[in-house]
Write an enzyme that holds these catalytic residues in place. Structure first.
Site, PDB file in Angstrom:
ATOM      1  N   LYS A 107      -9.027 -14.131  -1.693  1.00 15.31           N
ATOM      2  CA  LYS A 107      -8.697 -13.268  -0.554  1.00 15.31           C
ATOM      3  C   LYS A 107      -8.795 -14.092   0.715  1.00 15.31           C
ATOM      4  O   LYS A 107      -9.555 -15.067   0.771  1.00 15.31           O
ATOM      5  CB  LYS A 107      -9.682 -12.089  -0.468  1.00 15.31           C
ATOM      6  CG  LYS A 107      -9.115 -10.896   0.255  1.00 15.31           C
ATOM      7  CD  LYS A 107      -8.208 -10.077  -0.635  1.00 15.31           C
ATOM      8  CE  LYS A 107      -7.586  -8.925   0.106  1.00 15.31           C
ATOM      9  NZ  LYS A 107      -6.837  -8.035  -0.802  1.00 15.31           N
ATOM     10  N   GLY A 219      -5.445   7.681   5.021  1.00 19.25           N
ATOM     11  CA  GLY A 219      -4.582   6.560   5.382  1.00 19.25           C
ATOM     12  C   GLY A 219      -3.139   6.936   5.136  1.00 19.25           C
ATOM     13  O   GLY A 219      -2.830   7.801   4.290  1.00 19.25           O
ATOM     14  N   GLY A 221      -0.679   4.122   5.266  1.00 22.04           N
ATOM     15  CA  GLY A 221      -0.065   2.803   5.316  1.00 22.04           C
ATOM     16  C   GLY A 221       0.693   2.555   4.027  1.00 22.04           C
ATOM     17  O   GLY A 221       1.098   3.492   3.331  1.00 22.04           O
ATOM     18  N   ASN A 222       0.859   1.293   3.688  1.00 23.54           N
ATOM     19  CA  ASN A 222       1.689   0.944   2.529  1.00 23.54           C
ATOM     20  C   ASN A 222       1.261   1.681   1.255  1.00 23.54           C
ATOM     21  O   ASN A 222       2.098   2.263   0.558  1.00 23.54           O
ATOM     22  CB  ASN A 222       1.633  -0.579   2.316  1.00 23.54           C
ATOM     23  CG  ASN A 222       2.388  -0.976   1.070  1.00 23.54           C
ATOM     24  OD1 ASN A 222       1.794  -1.281   0.044  1.00 23.54           O
ATOM     25  ND2 ASN A 222       3.702  -0.934   1.125  1.00 23.54           N
TER      26      ASN A 222
HETATM   27  P1  NAD Z   1      -2.079  -0.541   5.910  1.00 22.25           P
HETATM   28  O1  NAD Z   1      -2.542  -1.400   7.022  1.00 22.25           O
HETATM   29  O2  NAD Z   1      -0.629  -0.492   5.569  1.00 22.25           O
HETATM   30  O3  NAD Z   1      -2.550   0.985   6.173  1.00 22.25           O
HETATM   31  C1  NAD Z   1      -3.861   1.329   6.462  1.00 22.25           C
HETATM   32  C2  NAD Z   1      -3.866   2.808   6.785  1.00 22.25           C
HETATM   33  O4  NAD Z   1      -5.205   3.252   6.984  1.00 22.25           O
HETATM   34  C3  NAD Z   1      -3.102   3.179   8.058  1.00 22.25           C
HETATM   35  O5  NAD Z   1      -2.435   4.400   7.867  1.00 22.25           O
HETATM   36  C4  NAD Z   1      -4.214   3.356   9.084  1.00 22.25           C
HETATM   37  O6  NAD Z   1      -3.847   4.226  10.149  1.00 22.25           O
HETATM   38  C5  NAD Z   1      -5.271   3.984   8.199  1.00 22.25           C
HETATM   39  N1  NAD Z   1      -6.623   3.923   8.731  1.00 22.25           N
HETATM   40  C6  NAD Z   1      -7.266   2.872   9.287  1.00 22.25           C
HETATM   41  N2  NAD Z   1      -8.506   3.237   9.651  1.00 22.25           N
HETATM   42  C7  NAD Z   1      -8.650   4.530   9.263  1.00 22.25           C
HETATM   43  C8  NAD Z   1      -9.703   5.470   9.349  1.00 22.25           C
HETATM   44  N3  NAD Z   1     -10.890   5.142   9.860  1.00 22.25           N
HETATM   45  N4  NAD Z   1      -9.484   6.709   8.870  1.00 22.25           N
HETATM   46  C9  NAD Z   1      -8.286   7.062   8.351  1.00 22.25           C
HETATM   47  N5  NAD Z   1      -7.253   6.219   8.249  1.00 22.25           N
HETATM   48  C10 NAD Z   1      -7.443   4.966   8.701  1.00 22.25           C
HETATM   49  O7  NAD Z   1      -2.941  -0.969   4.632  1.00 22.25           O
HETATM   50  P2  NAD Z   1      -2.592  -0.793   3.099  1.00 22.25           P
HETATM   51  O8  NAD Z   1      -1.855  -1.993   2.654  1.00 22.25           O
HETATM   52  O9  NAD Z   1      -2.048   0.555   2.830  1.00 22.25           O
HETATM   53  O10 NAD Z   1      -4.051  -0.922   2.459  1.00 22.25           O
HETATM   54  C11 NAD Z   1      -4.963   0.166   2.427  1.00 22.25           C
HETATM   55  C12 NAD Z   1      -6.104  -0.161   1.477  1.00 22.25           C
HETATM   56  O11 NAD Z   1      -5.566  -0.459   0.186  1.00 22.25           O
HETATM   57  C13 NAD Z   1      -6.958  -1.381   1.848  1.00 22.25           C
HETATM   58  O12 NAD Z   1      -8.263  -1.149   1.369  1.00 22.25           O
HETATM   59  C14 NAD Z   1      -6.307  -2.499   1.046  1.00 22.25           C
HETATM   60  O13 NAD Z   1      -7.193  -3.576   0.806  1.00 22.25           O
HETATM   61  C15 NAD Z   1      -5.987  -1.753  -0.221  1.00 22.25           C
HETATM   62  N6  NAD Z   1      -4.952  -2.355  -1.051  1.00 22.25           N
HETATM   63  C16 NAD Z   1      -3.703  -2.605  -0.564  1.00 22.25           C
HETATM   64  C17 NAD Z   1      -2.733  -3.141  -1.406  1.00 22.25           C
HETATM   65  C18 NAD Z   1      -1.334  -3.362  -0.949  1.00 22.25           C
HETATM   66  O14 NAD Z   1      -0.513  -3.794  -1.773  1.00 22.25           O
HETATM   67  N7  NAD Z   1      -0.964  -3.028   0.272  1.00 22.25           N
HETATM   68  C19 NAD Z   1      -3.068  -3.479  -2.733  1.00 22.25           C
HETATM   69  C20 NAD Z   1      -4.345  -3.201  -3.199  1.00 22.25           C
HETATM   70  C21 NAD Z   1      -5.274  -2.643  -2.354  1.00 22.25           C
END
Ligand code: NAD
Length: 428
Positions: A107, A219, A221-222
Site C-alpha cells: 500500500k 460513503g 465514492g467508487n
Molecule cells: P472514494 O474516495 O471514491 O470515496 C470515499 C467516500 O467516502 C466519499 O463518498 C466520501 O464523501 C465519503 N466519506 C469520507 N469521509 C466520510 C465520513 N466521515 N462519513 C461518511 N462518508 C465519508 O473512496 P473509495 O475508493 O470508494 O474507497 C472507500 C473505501 O473502500 C476505503 O476504505 C478504501 O480503502 C476501500 N476500498 C476501495 C477500493 C477501490 O477499488 N476503490 C478497493 C478496496 C477497498
C-alpha cells in the site's frame, strides 16, 4: 489516514494475533507476518503554482510478497499516516490470498489534500512518488493502484513517469489505468459489484429474496456508487447514503425511504464522491446527521467510506432489523464492535473478502496487459463474479465447519495460505 485516536495497524495486528493463536502458528511466522517486510518513507518536493516550494510526505509499504508481487493502492489524504498504510498493506496480503490470486500485499500514500491542489501540482506529486520508489516497484515487484482520492488520471501520470525512467513500455506496472491505455473494462465497477456479488450469495444462504430487502450505505465514492447501482439493479431498495461535506466539514446522510436512484444521485455527486446538499434537498432527499446511515431500519449495512466507523460507540446504534454487514471499506469495524455484532448474530462479510473485487479486477488488468489483449466488460465481470462467489463460499463453509465468525474464517484461509508460502520458500 486515521480517524482520531484510532490506530488501524494495531487493529490489524490484533486481528492477526487472534487468528495466529487459533491456527497455532509458530513464533517466527507470527513475527514475520505481523510486520511489513519493507517500508519506504520519503519526501516529495514540489514547485507549487504560485512559485513556492512544498514538501509532501510519501510512503510505500510492502507487507508480504511470498505469493507474488506486492499489490495495493496509493491514497492521497491529509490525515494519511504510516500506520494506516501498514494496516492497509497487511489487509492487502490477506485480500489477495482469500481470493487466491498470485499477488502479495502492499500500500502507498501521500499526505496531501487534492481538494487544495491544482491538477499540475497533483501530477508533480505522482511523478515525484514514482521517482522515489522506482527501484523497488514494477510489474514483477510491486504493482500500485488507485485508492481514496486517486484516480485513473493519477495512475497514468505514474505509469508515464515509470516508463520514462525505465525506457520501456510496462503497462503492468500499475493498475486502474484509463481504458485504451491499458485499463481493464469493469475495473471502475469491480469493487462495488464484488461487494454485491457476496451480498447476493449471503442472501441466498439466509433464504431472503434481494427484492424484499433494503440497505443503507456509508460513503458515495467508487465502492459505494457501484455497490448501490448493482444492488438496486438486482431489485434491492437503497434508503440512505452518507457522504462527506467539505463546506460543513462533516458527514451528511441523505435518505429517501421509497428508494434512492443511482442515476439521480450520481448527477449531484462530485468526483470525490461528495453529494451536493442543496441539490439533494431540491430532489426531495431528507438530510440527516452523518451517523444516521448506521441507524436505519434496514436489512443490509454497507460501510464503504473509512476505517473505524462501526466501533464501540456506534455499534449499539445498529437496529435489530440488520441481517448483513457487507464491509466495502477497509477496516470499518473494530474488534470491540465485532463482539457486539457476534452477539447480535449479524452475518458479516469481512472487508478483505467483500471488497476484494477491486484487486481481483486489477489482477485481470495485469493479465490483459501482459497478453496485450483485452477482454470485453462482460467477460471481466463474469470472471470477477466467479472468483468472488467462490471465495465467499470457501469462507462461509469454513465458518460453518469450524463454527467461527466469518471474519475469523476469512483470516484463517488467508493466513494459512501466506504462512504456507513463506514456509515453502524457506523464509521461516
Ligand atoms: P472514494 O474516495 O471514491 O470515496 C470515499 C467516500 O467516502 C466519499 O463518498 C466520501 O464523501 C465519503 N466519506 C469520507 N469521509 C466520510 C465520513 N466521515 N462519513 C461518511 N462518508 C465519508 O473512496 P473509495 O475508493 O470508494 O474507497 C472507500 C473505501 O473502500 C476505503 O476504505 C478504501 O480503502 C476501500 N476500498 C476501495 C477500493 C477501490 O477499488 N476503490 C478497493 C478496496 C477497498
Amino acid at each position: 489516514m486515521s480517524t482520531q485516536g484510532f490506530n488501524p495497524f494495531l487493529m490489524a495486528q490484533q486481528q492477526f494475533d487472534a487468528v495466529a493463536e487459533k491456527l497455532g502458528l509458530d513464533q517466527a511466522t507470527r513475527d514475520l507476518l505481523r510486520w511489513p517486510d519493507r517500508e519506504f518513507h520519503f519526501n516529495i518536493p514540489i514547485r507549487m503554482d504560485d512559485g513556492s516550494y512544498r514538501v509532501f510526505r510519501g510512503f510505500r509499504v510492502q507487507h508480504n510478497d511470498a505469493r507474488g508481487p506486492a499489490k495495493g493502492g496509493i491514497r492521497f489524504h491529509p490525515q494519511e499516516t504510516i500506520d494506516t498504510v501498514r494496516a492497509l498493506a497487511m489487509w492487502m496480503t490477506w485480500k489477495t490470498a482469500v481470493v487466491d490470486i498470485p499477488l502479495g500485499g502492499g500500500k502507498g500514500g501521500v499526505v496531501c489534500d487534492p481538494h487544495n491542489l491544482s491538477l499540475r501540482e497533483q501530477e508533480l506529486i505522482c511523478r515525484g512518488w514514482v521517482r522515489q520508489v522506482v527501484r523497488n516497484v514494477g510489474p514483477l515487484q510491486d504493482v500500485p493502484a488507485p485508492d481514496v482520492m486517486t484516480t485513473s488520471q493519477h495512475m497514468i501520470w505514474m505509469l508515464d513517469e515509470y516508463e520514462k525512467i525505465t525506457g520501456i513500455k510496462a503497462p503492468g506496472f500499475i493498475t486502474g489505468k484509463p481504458i485504451g491505455l491499458g485499463g481493464s473494462l469493469g475495473r471502475t465497477e469491480a469493487t462495488g459489484y464484488g461487494v454485491i456479488y457476496t451480498v447476493r450469495e449471503a442472501l441466498k444462504e439466509l433464504g431472503i429474496d434481494i427484492r424484499n430487502t433494503s440497505a443503507s450505505f456509508q460513503g458515495f465514492g467508487n465502492v459505494s456508487q457501484y455497490a448501490l447501482q448493482l444492488y438496486t439493479m438486482m431489485g434491492g431498495t437503497a434508503v440512505a447514503v452518507s457522504s462527506w461535506n467539505p463546506k460543513e466539514k462533516a458527514a451528511i446522510t441523505f435518505r429517501k425511504k421509497d428508494g434512492i436512484k443511482f442515476d439521480e444521485l450520481i448527477q449531484i455527486t462530485n468526483k470525490f464522491g461528495e453529494i451536493d446538499k442543496d441539490k439533494a434537498i431540491e430532489l426531495g432527499y431528507e438530510v440527516l446527521p452523518g451517523n444516521a446511515w448506521i441507524e436505519q431500519e434496514v436489512d443490509i449495512l454497507v460501510p464503504a467510506a473509512l476505517e473505524n466507523q462501526i466501533n464501540k460507540e456506534t455499534v449499539h446504534l445498529i437496529k435489530d432489523s440488520v441481517k448483513i454487514i457487507a464491509e466495502g471499506a477497509n477496516g470499518p469495524t473494530t474488534p470491540e464492535a465485532d463482539e457486539v455484532i457476534k452477539q447480535k448474530k449479524i452475518h458479516v462479510i469481512p472487508d478483505f473478502l467483500a471488497n476484494a473485487g477491486g484487486v481481483t479486477c486489477s489482477y485481470f488488468e495485469q493479465v490483459q496487459c501482459n497478453m496485450n489483449y483485452y477482454w470485453t466488460k462482460e467477460e471481466v465481470l463474469e470472471k470477477l463474479d466467479k472468483k468472488m462467489t467462490s471465495a465467499y463460499h470457501s469462507v462461509l463453509n469454513l465458518s460453518r465447519e469450524k463454527n467461527v465468525y466469518m471474519r475469523d474464517a476469512a483470516y484463517m484461509i488467508s493466513i494459512s495460505r501466506v504462512a504456507e508460502a513463506v514456509k515453502l520458500r524457506g523464509w521461516v
